[in-house]
Design a protein around this motif. Structure first.
Motif, short mmCIF file in Angstrom:
data_model
loop_
_atom_site.label_atom_id
_atom_site.label_comp_id
_atom_site.label_asym_id
_atom_site.label_seq_id
_atom_site.Cartn_x
_atom_site.Cartn_y
_atom_site.Cartn_z
N TYR A 1 -2.30 -1.08 7.98
CA TYR A 1 -2.99 -0.31 6.95
C TYR A 1 -2.13 -0.15 5.70
N ASP A 2 -0.87 0.25 5.89
CA ASP A 2 -0.01 0.52 4.75
C ASP A 2 0.45 -0.74 4.02
N THR A 3 0.36 -1.90 4.68
CA THR A 3 0.72 -3.14 3.99
C THR A 3 -0.51 -3.86 3.45
N LYS A 4 -1.65 -3.13 3.42
CA LYS A 4 -2.90 -3.65 2.85
C LYS A 4 -3.34 -4.97 3.50
N THR A 5 -3.17 -5.04 4.83
CA THR A 5 -3.50 -6.27 5.54
C THR A 5 -4.92 -6.26 6.09
N LEU A 6 -5.59 -5.11 6.03
CA LEU A 6 -6.91 -4.97 6.65
C LEU A 6 -8.03 -5.42 5.72
N PHE A 7 -9.07 -5.98 6.32
CA PHE A 7 -10.30 -6.22 5.59
C PHE A 7 -11.12 -4.93 5.57
N GLU A 8 -11.95 -4.79 4.56
CA GLU A 8 -12.72 -3.56 4.41
C GLU A 8 -13.62 -3.29 5.61
#
Length: 429
Positions: free
Chosen positions: A40-47
């Protein structure tokens, strides 16, 4: 320090060095939450992934979005609130690419832990700050030591539930370091974190100004792994002999495989085992063209100056630096079969590098209690998840090294020939 907001797709393409790490810990220590926090904190997730997790959390009546749901993908895992399977996750920062093996904490899933940690460059062992070191923590530390994981990070999690107390952290750190001195842990780092709140995971915590070390992600990005690979002992197990049928290439003979260790260059003298014939490397080729030098874990095709009899399962090495050639193998074995235990005089197939041989169990020297390190020398079998030292006699010699020197040529898997199932994993001692 990496700011998660600076991560971009371009950075992902530039991040070339890969770090494989395995997570381990007791049940409810927060492994899945920690991995969810990293993603989550490394912006690795898709919406849509995040929306799904929020929906499940809301449906269960949770007061917060449960990040553990990002890794506990199996329905049975979600229902029980535990991790069962080894879940692999991928993410990248501007400095590195990562593969995470999220391994279960239950003792009945020891085999899963062994599977996840066997290829890891680093192991994350989580401890609940409220409970301190438990039996599982010591077991996982021992397994990491047994599997020669080069770097170990002890994460003291849930620091928010002990009011970020430095004394609690110091006590756990002291106890674990004392236990680690009995094991072979080359590099140990201890970090206080809160996976739920995000303290010291990606960014430094404002609640623990007494801690002067790096955040977890910063350590993962910067830990030096280049020298962990064995670049001294040349070991090239031949996987496939390439003989094109094209009339233009009727003289072409190449040997394809993955370099297990060492550095190879055109012109180097090599020996072919088990025959013992020597030649020189004419060229080293890949799909992208020839190489001036090759090193692990590259997959390449090697051509020799002389026409020698080389086949799958053979190995290229240096004439003055050869692996052990032996039919009597001493190994620590983790047994993975629920139906049938490993038994004295049992017959199995062995898969070692690219070689397939058959073997018989000559001796079960002892079964090891991984919690107490006690040896039961009266044992004559190994049941599911048990680890012991055994002596095997193989039908053909193995070209092997001690696992402590070379993880690639020192490990093997055991297969039940009746149904072709993998029933055990061994490390040569």
């Amino acid at each position: 320090m990496t700011d998660a907001a600076t991560l971009t797709p371009e950075a992902d393409e530039e991040a070339t060095e890969l770090l494989r790490f395995a997570t381990a810990g007791s049940v409810d220590d927060g492994k899945s939450t920690l991995i969810g926090r990293l993603l989550y904190d490394t912006k690795t997730l898709f919406e849509d992934q995040w929306d799904a997790v929020e929906a499940v959390s809301a449906g269960r009546g949770d007061e917060y979005t449960d990040l553990a749901l990002l890794t506990d993908g199996l329905r049975s895992e979600r229902e029980q609130g535990i991790t069962i399977d080894v879940a692999y996750r991928y993410f990248a920062t501007p400095h590195r690419k990562f593969i995470i093996a999220d391994t279960p904490g239950h003792i009945q899933y020891t085999r899963n832990m062994v599977t996840g940690a066997s290829t890891a460059d680093l192991a994350l062992i989580l401890v609940d700050a409220r409970k301190g070191l438990v039996e599982q923590s010591r077991r996982h530390a021992f397994l990491c030591s047994l599997l020669r994981v080069p770097h170990v990070v002890l994460c003291v999690n849930k620091m928010d539930l002990v009011d970020y107390d430095e004394e609690v952290f110091k006590q756990i750190e002291k106890e674990f370091c004392s236990f680690a001195t009995k094991l072979e842990v080359p590099d140990l780092t201890v970090i206080p974190i809160s996976a739920l709140k995000g303290d010291n995971v990606v960014n430094r915590s404002e609640h623990m100004d007494w801690y002067q070390g790096p955040s977890l992600l910063h350590h993962l990005e910067k830990v030096h792994i280049a020298s962990d690979r064995n670049l001294v002992d040349v070991r090239f197990p031949v996987q496939h002999v390439i003989r094109p049928h094209s009339s233009d290439l009727h003289d072409y003979r190449g040997y394809a495989g993955q370099i297990a260790s060492g550095v190879m260059k055109p012109g180097d003298e090599v020996m072919v085992l088990p025959s013992g014939f020597t030649s020189r490397i004419a060229s080293i080729e890949t799909a992208d063209g020839p190489l001036d030098e090759a090193f692990p874990p590259l997959s390449v095709t090697v051509r020799l100056e002389d026409e020698l009899d080389v086949s799958r399962g053979d190995m290229l090495c240096r004439p003055g630096n050869q692996p052990r050639v032996s039919q009597d193998i001493e190994a620590m074995v983790c047994w993975m079969d629920e139906a049938r235990p490993l038994r004295l005089r049992g017959k199995y197939a062995i898969k070692h590098t690219t070689a397939d041989v058959r073997a018989v169990v000559k001796d079960v020297q002892y079964q090891l209690d991984v919690n107490t390190l006690h040896r039961d020398e009266s044992a004559n079998e190994l049941k599911l998840n048990e680890i012991g030292r055994v002596t095997l006699r193989t039908t053909k010699p193995l070209l092997c090294d001690d696992y402590r020197r070379n993880r690639e040529t020192g490990g093997f898997i055991i297969i039940d020939e009746s149904d072709n199932r993998t029933v055990g994993a061994g490390i040569i001692v």
